[in-house]
Enzyme design. Structure first.
Site, PDB file in Angstrom:
ATOM      1  N   CYS A  74      -9.230  15.295  -0.963  1.00  0.00           N
ATOM      2  CA  CYS A  74      -8.458  14.153  -0.488  1.00  0.00           C
ATOM      3  C   CYS A  74      -7.723  13.553  -1.683  1.00  0.00           C
ATOM      4  O   CYS A  74      -8.364  13.155  -2.665  1.00  0.00           O
ATOM      5  CB  CYS A  74      -9.437  13.133   0.111  1.00  0.00           C
ATOM      6  SG  CYS A  74      -8.697  11.565   0.580  1.00  0.00           S
ATOM      7  N   CYS A 184      -0.933  14.949   0.329  1.00  0.00           N
ATOM      8  CA  CYS A 184      -2.058  14.565   1.194  1.00  0.00           C
ATOM      9  C   CYS A 184      -2.580  15.848   1.814  1.00  0.00           C
ATOM     10  O   CYS A 184      -1.789  16.666   2.296  1.00  0.00           O
ATOM     11  CB  CYS A 184      -1.571  13.593   2.267  1.00  0.00           C
ATOM     12  SG  CYS A 184      -2.782  13.243   3.561  1.00  0.00           S
TER      13      CYS A 184
HETATM   14  N1  DGL Z   1      -6.375  13.636   3.377  1.00  0.00           N
HETATM   15  C1  DGL Z   1      -6.169  12.499   2.626  1.00  0.00           C
HETATM   16  C2  DGL Z   1      -5.371  12.663   1.370  1.00  0.00           C
HETATM   17  O1  DGL Z   1      -5.278  13.762   0.884  1.00  0.00           O
HETATM   18  C3  DGL Z   1      -6.346  11.153   3.141  1.00  0.00           C
HETATM   19  C4  DGL Z   1      -5.433  10.595   4.078  1.00  0.00           C
HETATM   20  C5  DGL Z   1      -5.941   9.272   4.562  1.00  0.00           C
HETATM   21  O2  DGL Z   1      -7.097   9.209   4.979  1.00  0.00           O
HETATM   22  O3  DGL Z   1      -5.168   8.321   4.517  1.00  0.00           O
HETATM   23  O4  DGL Z   1      -4.820  11.729   0.858  1.00  0.00           O
END
Ligand code: DGL
Length: 263
Positions: A74, A184
């Site tokens: 993430c 993301c």
């Molecule tokens: N998958 C996430 C990232 O890479 C998080 C997105 C989120 O929960 O806002 O930032």
């Protein structure tokens, strides 16, 4: 045996499965445990303190489950919490950050775009990387507002997403970008749609493969690469419905287990 212990992976939800796929392709003998903290998604609009405490909670759980290495799949959690996790836990921890450097090295128009969460774009780690890697390069930052909740619902190839992406890409094409960085881990699921929307001269860059290569390097360096030559075990835990994980991981359904769990 330490070597055959699982790799632990967590994300605010289903997005980090895009990283899991790269890990599984490069390291097919590794056991894995994945935590989808979808009950708390999106992390992108939470305070830094909340992102840190959720990241600690996920890491502690994966360590209790016996993981030998943690992947923070993430960008939002990595850019806001990785140094705290590394100080607090005595285990190799790998993060994912927007791939600004490769985009900055390859751009011919000297203009790149980045689509990421508010939490990532506002983080100090991101602003330091942006300063270091994108000197003399124009960078158009856009927050992908609303994309993560739709992907969490499994609405990947939909009109709603199409409308949002078209809007988010506009300021980037206005600035003549030739590389779009996906900042993301949820967004690689939008690549088929983005390829339809984007002009042909724009290359999409995401960090999944680089994270998998870095994971392999760290496993080798720490001498904890799996010695397992049997079918590995892959367990996915979600604290909401299993629906979207099942949809995104359909191709792997015979070799993985998806479970519901409170955490
Ligand atoms: N998958 C996430 C990232 O890479 C998080 C997105 C989120 O929960 O806002 O930032």
């Amino acid at each position: 045996m330490m070597n055959n212990k699982p790799i632990g992976i967590f994300d605010s939800g289903v997005g980090g499965t895009s990283i899991w796929k790269e890990i599984n392709a490069l390291l097919p003998f590794e056991n894995t445990i994945y935590l989808a903290d979808s009950a708390n998604a999106p992390y992108g609009y939470k305070s830094v303190d909340e992102i840190i405490s959720l990241s600690i909670k996920n890491t502690e759980l994966l360590m209790q489950m016996g993981c030998k290495l943690i992947i923070v799949a993430c960008n939002t959690a990595t850019t806001n919490a990785i140094s705290i996790l590394r100080n607090k836990f005595d285990i190799p921890i790998i993060g994912i950050e927007p791939a600004l450097k490769p985009a900055a090295l390859k751009t011919k128009t000297k203009s790149i775009g980045i689509l990421a969460t508010q939490g990532t774009l506002m983080s100090s780690l991101f602003s330091v990387s942006a300063k270091v890697f994108t000197k003399k390069i124009q960078i158009t930052e856009v927050i992908g507002e609303g994309l993560v909740p739709l992907i969490e619902e499994g609405k990947v190839d939909t009109k709603e997403i199409n409308i949002l992406l078209t809007k988010y890409i506009q300021p980037m094409t206005n600035n003549n970008i030739d590389h779009l960085v996906l900042g993301c881990s949820h967004y690689p699921y939008l690549i088929p749609l983005l390829e339809k929307i984007l002009p042909n001269n724009i290359t999409i860059i995401d960090s999944g493969e680089a994270v998998a290569k870095q994971t392999r390097n760290v496993l080798i360096k720490n001498k904890i690469l799996s010695k397992n030559k049997n079918k590995p075990e892959h367990i996915f835990y979600t604290n909401t419905s299993t629906f979207t994980l099942e949809m995104l991981l359909k191709k792997y359904s015979s070799s993985i287990v998806i479970k519901n769990k409170k955490f």
